[in-house]
Write an enzyme that holds these catalytic residues in place. Structure first.
Site, PDB file in Angstrom:
ATOM      1  N   LYS A 175      -0.698  27.535  -7.519  1.00 50.30           N
ATOM      2  CA  LYS A 175      -0.213  26.501  -6.470  1.00 50.30           C
ATOM      3  C   LYS A 175      -1.526  26.042  -5.760  1.00 50.30           C
ATOM      4  O   LYS A 175      -1.857  24.913  -5.865  1.00 50.30           O
ATOM      5  CB  LYS A 175       0.408  27.477  -5.386  1.00 50.30           C
ATOM      6  CG  LYS A 175       0.455  26.780  -3.926  1.00 50.30           C
ATOM      7  CD  LYS A 175       1.083  27.530  -2.793  1.00 50.30           C
ATOM      8  CE  LYS A 175       0.084  28.826  -2.236  1.00 50.30           C
ATOM      9  NZ  LYS A 175      -0.646  28.398  -1.338  1.00 50.30           N
ATOM     10  N   ASN A 176      -2.480  27.022  -5.746  1.00 51.24           N
ATOM     11  CA  ASN A 176      -4.046  26.713  -5.044  1.00 51.24           C
ATOM     12  C   ASN A 176      -4.826  25.891  -5.951  1.00 51.24           C
ATOM     13  O   ASN A 176      -5.857  25.595  -5.548  1.00 51.24           O
ATOM     14  CB  ASN A 176      -4.482  27.919  -4.570  1.00 51.24           C
ATOM     15  CG  ASN A 176      -3.727  28.536  -3.328  1.00 51.24           C
ATOM     16  OD1 ASN A 176      -2.749  27.761  -2.902  1.00 51.24           O
ATOM     17  ND2 ASN A 176      -4.248  29.675  -2.938  1.00 51.24           N
ATOM     18  N   CYS A 234      -2.492  28.899  11.989  1.00 49.16           N
ATOM     19  CA  CYS A 234      -1.027  29.343  11.369  1.00 49.16           C
ATOM     20  C   CYS A 234      -0.899  30.881  11.519  1.00 49.16           C
ATOM     21  O   CYS A 234      -1.939  31.523  12.335  1.00 49.16           O
ATOM     22  CB  CYS A 234      -1.230  29.051  10.055  1.00 49.16           C
ATOM     23  SG  CYS A 234      -2.024  29.947   8.948  1.00 49.16           S
ATOM     24  N   ARG A 273      -8.022  28.956  11.266  1.00 55.90           N
ATOM     25  CA  ARG A 273      -8.149  28.384  10.318  1.00 55.90           C
ATOM     26  C   ARG A 273      -8.542  26.842  10.573  1.00 55.90           C
ATOM     27  O   ARG A 273      -7.926  25.619  10.171  1.00 55.90           O
ATOM     28  CB  ARG A 273      -6.829  28.214   9.429  1.00 55.90           C
ATOM     29  CG  ARG A 273      -6.590  29.585   8.978  1.00 55.90           C
ATOM     30  CD  ARG A 273      -5.210  29.404   8.015  1.00 55.90           C
ATOM     31  NE  ARG A 273      -5.553  28.852   6.667  1.00 55.90           N
ATOM     32  CZ  ARG A 273      -4.777  28.708   5.725  1.00 55.90           C
ATOM     33  NH1 ARG A 273      -3.455  29.132   5.970  1.00 55.90           N
ATOM     34  NH2 ARG A 273      -5.059  28.391   4.732  1.00 55.90           N
ATOM     35  N   ASP A 329      -5.852  36.827  -0.714  1.00 52.35           N
ATOM     36  CA  ASP A 329      -4.394  36.539  -1.270  1.00 52.35           C
ATOM     37  C   ASP A 329      -3.493  37.576  -1.815  1.00 52.35           C
ATOM     38  O   ASP A 329      -2.538  37.451  -2.131  1.00 52.35           O
ATOM     39  CB  ASP A 329      -4.135  35.321  -1.921  1.00 52.35           C
ATOM     40  CG  ASP A 329      -4.737  33.873  -1.146  1.00 52.35           C
ATOM     41  OD1 ASP A 329      -4.807  32.857  -1.617  1.00 52.35           O
ATOM     42  OD2 ASP A 329      -4.740  34.309   0.260  1.00 52.35           O
ATOM     43  N   ARG A 337       7.176  28.978  -0.880  1.00 50.64           N
ATOM     44  CA  ARG A 337       6.091  28.039  -1.079  1.00 50.64           C
ATOM     45  C   ARG A 337       5.253  28.671  -2.091  1.00 50.64           C
ATOM     46  O   ARG A 337       4.174  27.818  -2.738  1.00 50.64           O
ATOM     47  CB  ARG A 337       5.286  28.311   0.141  1.00 50.64           C
ATOM     48  CG  ARG A 337       5.982  27.859   1.388  1.00 50.64           C
ATOM     49  CD  ARG A 337       5.231  27.741   2.850  1.00 50.64           C
ATOM     50  NE  ARG A 337       4.138  26.917   2.487  1.00 50.64           N
ATOM     51  CZ  ARG A 337       3.220  26.619   3.610  1.00 50.64           C
ATOM     52  NH1 ARG A 337       3.489  27.231   4.666  1.00 50.64           N
ATOM     53  NH2 ARG A 337       2.164  26.087   3.212  1.00 50.64           N
TER      54      ARG A 337
HETATM   55  C1  EPZ Z   1      -7.418  28.678   0.657  1.00 57.05           C
HETATM   56  O1  EPZ Z   1      -7.073  28.233   1.923  1.00 57.05           O
HETATM   57  C2  EPZ Z   1      -6.233  28.847   0.200  1.00 57.05           C
HETATM   58  N1  EPZ Z   1      -5.141  27.910   0.245  1.00 57.05           N
HETATM   59  C3  EPZ Z   1      -5.643  30.018   0.851  1.00 57.05           C
HETATM   60  O2  EPZ Z   1      -4.424  30.793   0.192  1.00 57.05           O
HETATM   61  C4  EPZ Z   1      -6.563  31.243   0.543  1.00 57.05           C
HETATM   62  O3  EPZ Z   1      -6.164  32.442   1.363  1.00 57.05           O
HETATM   63  C5  EPZ Z   1      -8.077  30.711   1.216  1.00 57.05           C
HETATM   64  O4  EPZ Z   1      -8.299  29.532   0.466  1.00 57.05           O
HETATM   65  C6  EPZ Z   1      -9.335  31.983   0.899  1.00 57.05           C
HETATM   66  O5  EPZ Z   1      -9.298  32.321  -0.471  1.00 57.05           O
HETATM   67  C7  EPZ Z   1      -5.350  26.934  -0.574  1.00 57.05           C
HETATM   68  O6  EPZ Z   1      -6.025  26.667  -1.706  1.00 57.05           O
HETATM   69  C8  EPZ Z   1      -4.102  25.824  -0.578  1.00 57.05           C
HETATM   70  P1  EPZ Z   1     -10.779  28.785   3.638  1.00 57.05           P
HETATM   71  P2  EPZ Z   1      -8.401  27.450   2.878  1.00 57.05           P
HETATM   72  O7  EPZ Z   1     -11.167  27.385   4.019  1.00 57.05           O
HETATM   73  O8  EPZ Z   1      -9.421  26.531   2.072  1.00 57.05           O
HETATM   74  C9  EPZ Z   1     -12.502  29.904   7.879  1.00 57.05           C
HETATM   75  C10 EPZ Z   1      -2.354  31.345   0.060  1.00 57.05           C
HETATM   76  O9  EPZ Z   1      -1.613  32.520   0.169  1.00 57.05           O
HETATM   77  N2  EPZ Z   1     -12.833  28.273   7.989  1.00 57.05           N
HETATM   78  O10 EPZ Z   1     -11.552  29.272   2.292  1.00 57.05           O
HETATM   79  O11 EPZ Z   1      -7.656  26.886   4.030  1.00 57.05           O
HETATM   80  C11 EPZ Z   1     -10.967  30.104   7.938  1.00 57.05           C
HETATM   81  O12 EPZ Z   1     -10.688  30.155   9.406  1.00 57.05           O
HETATM   82  C12 EPZ Z   1      -3.210  30.727   0.792  1.00 57.05           C
HETATM   83  O13 EPZ Z   1      -2.060  30.876  -1.093  1.00 57.05           O
HETATM   84  C13 EPZ Z   1     -13.851  27.988   9.075  1.00 57.05           C
HETATM   85  O14 EPZ Z   1     -13.927  28.639   9.972  1.00 57.05           O
HETATM   86  O15 EPZ Z   1      -9.265  28.631   3.221  1.00 57.05           O
HETATM   87  C14 EPZ Z   1     -10.864  31.223   7.230  1.00 57.05           C
HETATM   88  O16 EPZ Z   1     -11.047  32.268   8.071  1.00 57.05           O
HETATM   89  C15 EPZ Z   1      -3.491  31.565   2.450  1.00 57.05           C
HETATM   90  N3  EPZ Z   1     -13.816  26.445   9.187  1.00 57.05           N
HETATM   91  C16 EPZ Z   1     -12.100  31.337   5.996  1.00 57.05           C
HETATM   92  O17 EPZ Z   1     -12.991  30.218   6.617  1.00 57.05           O
HETATM   93  C17 EPZ Z   1     -13.474  25.683   8.263  1.00 57.05           C
HETATM   94  O18 EPZ Z   1     -13.942  24.620   8.129  1.00 57.05           O
HETATM   95  C18 EPZ Z   1     -11.677  31.021   4.834  1.00 57.05           C
HETATM   96  O19 EPZ Z   1     -11.078  29.830   4.725  1.00 57.05           O
HETATM   97  C19 EPZ Z   1     -12.700  26.071   6.835  1.00 57.05           C
HETATM   98  C20 EPZ Z   1     -12.517  27.342   7.004  1.00 57.05           C
END
Ligand code: EPZ
Length: 430
Positions: free
Chosen positions: A28-29, A126, A131, A314, A406
């Site tokens: 998915k990711n 969420c 996020r 995850d 999902r």
């Molecule tokens: C991706 O989400 C994945 N989703 C998530 O999988 C996964 O948990 C996550 O990466 C971490 O590995 C997809 O790829 C579609 P991040 P993403 O930006 O990109 C903070 C699942 O279960 N952050 O790496 O949204 C954020 O709040 C899903 O399949 C900021 O502060 O994750 C989080 O605490 C859930 N500012 C941390 O960084 C930003 O601008 C990591 O988020 C962006 C992120």
């Protein structure tokens, strides 16, 4: 809303749990950002090995709203995306869309990079955390975008992005993907530092380079990009899902089963495999996949979630169920999201003994799970409830399984041939 009912049982002797072979589907990711990247290509992009997931269909819907022609054949697990008309469209990802799936924000980089404008609804928080997307916006600004926030939307404009050096304050998968896609069509050289190293980031770089981009360093903490003037639509197969594979590996481990996970991307699963082995689970790389054999006794483990190549957040909810089956106390620390323990109260209702203090959970095993009705709250939490149901005495009913759908394709239909007594009821349950 559908519900899933599992008639589980406390594990018997080794080899009596889930047994057989299961094919790991496309990730998915990996699929979601690559579907967005198709916006960058002149001509049609054809994706294969897609998982049949609601999030993939939702992303196809967004691409259609943006003006793409999208021909999805989910029986064949393929989709053909032609973004030819997007430039004449709204270049907007509306609130309804982003609210449904926050990964919609990953259209920002492609729209801005190719068409010079993007208007995207700010994703609210969420279930698992706030996020924000501040790092996405900071990175796009570094490339010369004008960013305006108003009425719950972010509007980005740039005649032509200019390559730049940018260092992320925080490691972010989506942020890295958005900025990398935008920089692919910028004028000149970009150096992105403190980037995410996830396999899905590496896969996106491979995809973009096949389109004609000039990206190097993906998978390390710095990515270099030489901007080009145009990219072309291509044909690409989506890589297998390491999180799905890890989830089913734990199902085999806790039921004392013996399961071959076909096409499991072992090279992207070292942190998870190492932790399973530490717990006493037998993991064998064979027949182009991963064979997982559940032991008589499971040893307690300590886990800290980290960006790749560390232990993936995850997989945190799922390995908590393995920890609950262990002889002794385990400690799991969640360092990526601020609210990713919502599965704990539900697992405790199933009989676990888990205490949370801040971002740390202490899990005291071994647990004799007993079935009851539980509520799914987010994608990976719902997977952990299904896992616990497999080893819980009696009936476990998991409600709101739309969370599960999902990220897991027909989980009940894939576990049943391995010996699980698991049934989906359509439209029933809260
Ligand atoms: C991706 O989400 C994945 N989703 C998530 O999988 C996964 O948990 C996550 O990466 C971490 O590995 C997809 O790829 C579609 P991040 P993403 O930006 O990109 C903070 C699942 O279960 N952050 O790496 O949204 C954020 O709040 C899903 O399949 C900021 O502060 O994750 C989080 O605490 C859930 N500012 C941390 O960084 C930003 O601008 C990591 O988020 C962006 C992120």
């Amino acid at each position: 809303m559908d519900k899933i009912e599992i008639s589980g049982k406390h594990p018997g002797p080794p080899g009596t749990g889930l047994c057989g072979k299961l094919t790991i589907r496309g990730a998915k990711n990996a699929a979601l950002p690559i579907q967005c990247a198709a916006l960058l290509g002149q001509g049609t992009t054809r994706l294969r090995h897609l998982p049949r997931l609601t999030d993939v269909s939702t992303m196809n819907g967004l691409l259609r709203e943006l003006g793409c022609s999208v021909a999805a054949d989910m029986d064949a697990r393929t989709v053909e995306i032609d973004p030819d008309q997007v430039g004449a469209g709204t270049l907007e990802a509306p609130y309804e869309q982003v609210k449904t799936m926050r990964a919609s924000v990953t259209v920002m980089g492609p729209l801005l990079g190719r068409f010079g404008r993007a208007r995207v609804s700010l994703p609210g928080g969420c279930a698992i955390g706030a996020r924000p997307i501040d790092q996405h916006l900071k990175g796009l600004e570094a490339l010369g975008a004008e960013v305006e926030l108003a009425h719950g939307y972010v509007e980005l404009r740039a005649k032509r992005l200019i390559g730049a050096r940018f260092s992320f304050d925080k490691v972010t998968v989506g942020g890295t993907q958005n900025v990398m896609m935008a920089a692919s069509l910028a004028k000149g050289h970009s150096l992105l530092e403190n980037v995410a190293r996830e396999p899905e980031v590496q896969e996106l770089a491979v995809f973009l380079n096949k389109m004609g981009a000039r990206i190097s360093g993906a998978g390390t903490d710095a990515i270099e990009i030489e901007g080009v003037d145009a990219l072309n639509g291509i044909d690409h197969a989506i890589l297998p899902d390491r999180i799905e594979a890890g989830t089913f590996a734990i199902a085999a481990a806790i039921t004392r089963g013996d399961v071959l996970l076909e096409h499991a991307p072992v090279d992207h699963m070292h942190a998870v495999i190492d932790k399973l082995v530490e717990a006493g689970v037998e993991c064998r790389v064979e027949d182009g996949g991963l064979r997982v054999i559940g032991p008589e006794r499971i040893r307690p483990i300590d886990v800290v979630t980290r960006p790749h190549p560390g232990f993936p957040t995850d997989m945190q909810a799922q390995i908590m169920v393995l920890a609950a089956m262990a002889d002794g106390a385990s400690v799991i620390r969640e360092t990526i999201f601020e609210n990713r323990f919502m599965h704990v109260p539900e697992l405790n209702r199933l009989g676990a003994d888990i205490v949370v203090n801040g971002n740390t959970a202490v899990i005291r095993g071994p647990t004799r799970f007993s079935g009851t009705t539980v509520m799914a709250t987010d994608l990976r939490a719902s997977a952990s409830l299904v896992l616990a149901g497999l080893v819980a005495d009696g009936q476990t009913e998991v409600r709101r399984v739309y969370h599960l759908d999902r990220g897991y394709e027909a989980i009940e239909a894939r576990l049943r041939p391995l010996g699980a007594e698991i049934t989906r009821y359509h439209g029933a349950g809260a």
